[in-house]
Design a protein around this motif. Sequence first.
Motif, PDB file in Angstrom:
ATOM      1  N   HIS A 203       0.842  -1.197   0.000  1.00 60.93           N
ATOM      2  CA  HIS A 203       0.000   0.000   0.000  1.00 60.93           C
ATOM      3  C   HIS A 203       0.872   1.241   0.000  1.00 60.93           C
ATOM      4  CE1 HIS A 203      -3.151   2.690   2.160  1.00 60.93           C
ATOM      5  NE2 HIS A 203      -3.261   2.791   0.846  1.00 60.93           N
ATOM      6  N   LEU A 204       0.742   2.050  -1.048  1.00 56.69           N
ATOM      7  CA  LEU A 204       1.436   3.337  -1.121  1.00 56.69           C
ATOM      8  C   LEU A 204       0.516   4.383  -0.500  1.00 56.69           C
ATOM      9  CD1 LEU A 204       3.726   5.179  -2.033  1.00 56.69           C
ATOM     10  CD2 LEU A 204       2.647   5.281  -4.297  1.00 56.69           C
ATOM     11  N   ASP A 205       0.790   4.722   0.741  1.00 58.60           N
ATOM     12  CA  ASP A 205      -0.080   5.613   1.516  1.00 58.60           C
ATOM     13  C   ASP A 205       0.556   6.992   1.596  1.00 58.60           C
ATOM     14  OD1 ASP A 205      -2.067   6.571   3.137  1.00 58.60           O
ATOM     15  OD2 ASP A 205      -1.409   5.511   4.942  1.00 58.60           O
ATOM     16  N   ARG A 206       0.529   7.712   0.484  1.00 60.68           N
ATOM     17  CA  ARG A 206       1.190   9.017   0.405  1.00 60.68           C
ATOM     18  C   ARG A 206       0.609  10.017   1.401  1.00 60.68           C
ATOM     19  NH1 ARG A 206       4.573   9.623  -3.846  1.00 60.68           N
ATOM     20  NH2 ARG A 206       4.392   8.220  -5.642  1.00 60.68           N
ATOM     21  N   ASP A 207      -0.674   9.916   1.691  1.00 58.69           N
ATOM     22  CA  ASP A 207      -1.346  10.885   2.560  1.00 58.69           C
ATOM     23  C   ASP A 207      -1.370  10.455   4.022  1.00 58.69           C
ATOM     24  OD1 ASP A 207      -1.925  12.511   0.366  1.00 58.69           O
ATOM     25  OD2 ASP A 207      -3.777  11.412  -0.060  1.00 58.69           O
ATOM     26  N   ASP A 208      -0.735   9.336   4.339  1.00 57.25           N
ATOM     27  CA  ASP A 208      -0.693   8.834   5.716  1.00 57.25           C
ATOM     28  C   ASP A 208      -2.104   8.687   6.290  1.00 57.25           C
ATOM     29  OD1 ASP A 208       0.691   7.837   7.909  1.00 57.25           O
ATOM     30  OD2 ASP A 208       0.866   9.791   8.874  1.00 57.25           O
ATOM     31  N   ALA A 209      -2.964   8.040   5.501  1.00 56.16           N
ATOM     32  CA  ALA A 209      -4.364   7.889   5.889  1.00 56.16           C
ATOM     33  C   ALA A 209      -4.698   6.503   6.433  1.00 56.16           C
ATOM     34  CB  ALA A 209      -5.265   8.182   4.687  1.00 56.16           C
ATOM     35  N   GLY A 210      -3.740   5.570   6.369  1.00 54.69           N
ATOM     36  CA  GLY A 210      -3.984   4.228   6.853  1.00 54.69           C
ATOM     37  C   GLY A 210      -4.633   3.348   5.792  1.00 54.69           C
ATOM     38  N   PRO A 211      -4.968   2.117   6.201  1.00 56.77           N
ATOM     39  CA  PRO A 211      -4.957   1.564   7.566  1.00 56.77           C
ATOM     40  C   PRO A 211      -3.540   1.407   8.118  1.00 56.77           C
ATOM     41  CG  PRO A 211      -5.453  -0.155   5.960  1.00 56.77           C
ATOM     42  CD  PRO A 211      -5.462   1.125   5.202  1.00 56.77           C
ATOM     43  N   PHE A 212      -3.409   1.762   9.374  1.00 52.37           N
ATOM     44  CA  PHE A 212      -2.090   1.825   9.992  1.00 52.37           C
ATOM     45  C   PHE A 212      -1.585   0.474  10.484  1.00 52.37           C
ATOM     46  CE2 PHE A 212      -4.033   6.055  10.496  1.00 52.37           C
ATOM     47  CZ  PHE A 212      -3.114   6.787   9.748  1.00 52.37           C
ATOM     48  N   ASP A 213      -2.465  -0.531  10.485  1.00 55.88           N
ATOM     49  CA  ASP A 213      -2.013  -1.863  10.875  1.00 55.88           C
ATOM     50  C   ASP A 213      -1.560  -2.684   9.668  1.00 55.88           C
ATOM     51  OD1 ASP A 213      -4.492  -2.160   9.736  1.00 55.88           O
ATOM     52  OD2 ASP A 213      -5.295  -3.519  11.271  1.00 55.88           O
ATOM     53  N   GLU A 214      -1.523  -2.049   8.497  1.00 58.95           N
ATOM     54  CA  GLU A 214      -1.061  -2.723   7.294  1.00 58.95           C
ATOM     55  C   GLU A 214       0.462  -2.881   7.351  1.00 58.95           C
ATOM     56  OE1 GLU A 214       0.057  -4.458   4.142  1.00 58.95           O
ATOM     57  OE2 GLU A 214      -2.116  -4.276   4.466  1.00 58.95           O
ATOM     58  N   PRO A 215       0.973  -4.118   7.352  1.00 57.25           N
ATOM     59  CA  PRO A 215       2.429  -4.323   7.490  1.00 57.25           C
ATOM     60  C   PRO A 215       3.224  -3.883   6.263  1.00 57.25           C
ATOM     61  CG  PRO A 215       1.315  -6.410   7.137  1.00 57.25           C
ATOM     62  CD  PRO A 215       0.240  -5.395   7.347  1.00 57.25           C
ATOM     63  N   ALA A 216       2.613  -3.950   5.072  1.00 58.71           N
ATOM     64  CA  ALA A 216       3.320  -3.559   3.852  1.00 58.71           C
ATOM     65  C   ALA A 216       2.808  -2.195   3.402  1.00 58.71           C
ATOM     66  CB  ALA A 216       3.123  -4.596   2.768  1.00 58.71           C
ATOM     67  N   ARG A 217       3.104  -1.171   4.207  1.00 59.81           N
ATOM     68  CA  ARG A 217       2.659   0.195   3.936  1.00 59.81           C
ATOM     69  C   ARG A 217       3.882   1.083   3.782  1.00 59.81           C
ATOM     70  NH1 ARG A 217       0.657   5.112   6.764  1.00 59.81           N
ATOM     71  NH2 ARG A 217       1.736   4.406   8.633  1.00 59.81           N
ATOM     72  N   ILE A 218       3.923   1.823   2.674  1.00 57.64           N
ATOM     73  CA  ILE A 218       5.025   2.749   2.435  1.00 57.64           C
ATOM     74  C   ILE A 218       4.448   4.138   2.171  1.00 57.64           C
ATOM     75  CG2 ILE A 218       6.605   0.977   1.577  1.00 57.64           C
ATOM     76  CD1 ILE A 218       5.917   1.824  -1.275  1.00 57.64           C
ATOM     77  N   ARG A 219       5.235   5.172   2.448  1.00 59.32           N
ATOM     78  CA  ARG A 219       4.787   6.546   2.229  1.00 59.32           C
ATOM     79  C   ARG A 219       5.343   7.116   0.924  1.00 59.32           C
ATOM     80  NH1 ARG A 219       3.587   9.795   6.175  1.00 59.32           N
ATOM     81  NH2 ARG A 219       2.757  10.985   4.414  1.00 59.32           N
TER      82      ARG A 219
END
Length: 233
Positions: A203-219
């Motif tokens: 998950h490319l979460d550019r806006d830091d909106a979550g879900p925050f429990d996602e282990p494969a999350r990048i900004r």
Amino acid sequence: MTQIRAVIFDLDGTLVDHVGSVTKALEGWLPELGATLTEELRGAWFVAEEKHFPAWRAREITFAEQRRRRLRDFLPLIDSPVGIDADLDDVFAGYLKHYEAAWTCFDDAQETLEKISRLPIETAVLTNGTDEQQHAKLRKVGLAGRFSQVFTAESLGAAKPDLSTYRSVCEALNVEVHRALHVGDVYALDVTAPREAGLQAVHLDRDDAGPFDEPARIRSLHELLELLRSREQ
């Protein structure tokens, strides 16, 4: 970790700054209709987009009709007349001119793709759009030729989150689904669905909106390179 043999990128919101491009387009287009962009109008445009685009994605209406429906919702907000279909097509053409001129890729896209090209990994684009517009977009922002293949909802005959879209891309790339990594900004379309199809996903979460429990999350896409290297082991 399973070694990655292909990275499949979403386009809008992942490689291309759709929100920024739309905002610039509205700033240039609305004065032509006698209106000025406000946060309320900006929000209403995106609401209309989100409301009617899924109907085209589901093959319930044409691409032109989803544009018309967006205008039917939006134009009354600026006291602009809602005419017949041909009138609406002309009005949307005015917006489209500004939108196309504003297309730009994110700052981290070119460098990331350049570095991935040095790895033994195929790259592709999977986008819920039309062939003509999405290929034009890639050319405009300088990303044409960066990918092994580009797949659109139009060319596949199905759109994300239909599981067949992700599997069709893997088949075309001759890559096993569990060795493909899908990267995108919309969680349901770019993470949940591809995983259900058997792919890995980030998950490319550019806006830091979550879900925050996602282990494969990048900004940022810059973080993708570290993740890929970790999975080469």
